[in-house]
Design a protein around this motif. Sequence first.
Motif, PDB file in Angstrom:
ATOM      1  N   SER A  43       0.825  -1.214   0.000  1.00 39.33           N
ATOM      2  CA  SER A  43       0.000   0.000   0.000  1.00 39.33           C
ATOM      3  C   SER A  43       0.860   1.264   0.000  1.00 39.33           C
ATOM      4  O   SER A  43       0.352   2.345   0.235  1.00 39.33           O
ATOM      5  CB  SER A  43      -0.921   0.008   1.213  1.00 39.33           C
ATOM      6  OG  SER A  43      -0.181   0.282   2.391  1.00 39.33           O
ATOM      7  N   GLN A  44       2.147   1.131  -0.260  1.00 41.24           N
ATOM      8  CA  GLN A  44       3.069   2.271  -0.245  1.00 41.24           C
ATOM      9  C   GLN A  44       3.021   2.999   1.094  1.00 41.24           C
ATOM     10  O   GLN A  44       3.112   4.216   1.151  1.00 41.24           O
ATOM     11  CB  GLN A  44       2.695   3.267  -1.349  1.00 41.24           C
ATOM     12  CG  GLN A  44       2.834   2.736  -2.742  1.00 41.24           C
ATOM     13  CD  GLN A  44       4.229   3.001  -3.297  1.00 41.24           C
ATOM     14  OE1 GLN A  44       4.845   4.004  -3.008  1.00 41.24           O
ATOM     15  NE2 GLN A  44       4.728   2.087  -4.095  1.00 41.24           N
ATOM     16  N   GLY A  45       2.823   2.255   2.144  1.00 37.42           N
ATOM     17  CA  GLY A  45       2.820   2.871   3.459  1.00 37.42           C
ATOM     18  C   GLY A  45       1.494   3.471   3.857  1.00 37.42           C
ATOM     19  O   GLY A  45       1.372   4.119   4.882  1.00 37.42           O
ATOM     20  N   MET A  46       0.486   3.297   3.012  1.00 39.14           N
ATOM     21  CA  MET A  46      -0.834   3.826   3.358  1.00 39.14           C
ATOM     22  C   MET A  46      -1.364   3.086   4.583  1.00 39.14           C
ATOM     23  O   MET A  46      -1.992   3.657   5.454  1.00 39.14           O
ATOM     24  CB  MET A  46      -1.768   3.640   2.161  1.00 39.14           C
ATOM     25  CG  MET A  46      -3.038   4.445   2.223  1.00 39.14           C
ATOM     26  SD  MET A  46      -2.711   6.196   2.382  1.00 39.14           S
ATOM     27  CE  MET A  46      -3.560   6.545   3.907  1.00 39.14           C
ATOM     28  N   HIS A  47      -1.090   1.799   4.602  1.00 41.05           N
ATOM     29  CA  HIS A  47      -1.493   1.013   5.766  1.00 41.05           C
ATOM     30  C   HIS A  47      -0.245   0.542   6.488  1.00 41.05           C
ATOM     31  O   HIS A  47       0.755   0.242   5.862  1.00 41.05           O
ATOM     32  CB  HIS A  47      -2.310  -0.197   5.328  1.00 41.05           C
ATOM     33  CG  HIS A  47      -3.537   0.200   4.585  1.00 41.05           C
ATOM     34  ND1 HIS A  47      -4.570   0.837   5.191  1.00 41.05           N
ATOM     35  CD2 HIS A  47      -3.850   0.094   3.279  1.00 41.05           C
ATOM     36  CE1 HIS A  47      -5.492   1.104   4.284  1.00 41.05           C
ATOM     37  NE2 HIS A  47      -5.077   0.668   3.115  1.00 41.05           N
TER      38      HIS A  47
END
Length: 410
Positions: free
Chosen positions: A190-194
């Motif tokens: 999540s590219q660091g979204m989560h």
Amino acid sequence: MAQRTHIQKIRNIGIIAHIDAGKTTLTERVLFYTGKTHKIGEVHDGQAVMDWMPEEQERGITITSAVTTCYWREHEIHIIDTPGHVDFTMEVERSLRVLDGAVGVFCAVGGVEPQSETVWHQADKYRVPKMAFVNKMDRLGADFWNVVDQMKERLGAHPLVLTLPYGAEEDFQGVFDVVRGTWIAWDEASQGMHFEERPVPEDRREEVARARESLLEALSEVDDAILERYLGEEEIPEADIHAAVRRACIGLKGVPVFCGSALRNKGVQPVLDGVVRYLPSPVDIPPVKGEDPKTGAEVERPPRDKAPLAALAFKVQMDQGRKLTYVRVYSGMLKAGGEFLNPGKGIRERAARLLLMHANKRERVQEAGAGSIVGVMGLKETTTGDTLCDPEHPVLLEPIDFYKPVISVA
Ligand code: GDP
């Protein structure tokens, strides 16, 4: 129209930093996370905020308005722009006047630089509760604990370390949550979204446990309730630790400290959680003071919608050829179309429009209650530092005075 946010869920904050420490990058990340939460834009990759603002991306500047409103965990956060350069000290002063809390950004390599010292002390002068974010943990030479020590020595701060770096430089992998004793792991997909909360790897458990012990010790020094339980070797629940950190922060006795890399999107979410957990709402700070322009008597205005209006204009910008005045409402209600008094200039003014400025759009609102910060269109003569108030209950808020900074020579 969106429902108004309860005053206890409003945060008026500034991000204060030495130039180059990463204020812009951190702000972008904050808007990325908060924007996603509110589904303002479609997120395709880690550049979401910039997707919404292609023009700014080209110019390398994200935010041009003096205040940006965003939402996190049902809280309304107004990020007030504070210039990073010491030449703008007067402007820093103005913005510090209207914010209730601040996040200081430091570079993990450069540490506490003279300019950050100046702004930090200015914030002290206005009794602004602060948190700190040690950024650029991925850079060569990054040293988290060195910056924490500098905060003590140069800023006279009492650090309360809430996240620990997992690795540093090339090997920087994310952060440990000291209170929960977990690893906040970066989720590649999540590219660091989560973030995934994972157990702390075996070889780091002792370090995290020690940090938790140090946090409780640091809290004990400034909080009697924690001291008693700490000495009694009681297990202290998370919620009680958070409450004590909040008391220390708002009481100006401690500074919650976080670390990470804004560029790599690591360690930013805990900072946002910190803003809503520890920094004060407009009701947690002392009521604004001013004087009755007729009698000269000192008056206080409570942060309540039902009180008479008292607001301060703190920035005037040209916006698409029109004057946009940023106003902090301390008490009472500012209404679109409403008329009020500018007692300093002895004139009446009318607010044609009220605007909440978001990262990618502006929202027209009909009213702005106590604690809010809005852009006002239609004020003709009001300038920076002017009070706007109820003509029946006039008040002149304390003028913005000029503070001469003590600049240490590097
Ligand atoms: P500002 O002047 O405080 O607004 O700083 P910027 O956000 O513009 O950042 C200054 C420079 O540092 C830019 O080149 C950023 O890409 C870089 N930068 C920001 N955050 C990080 C970080 O976490 N790690 C690294 N390595 N560079 C960063």
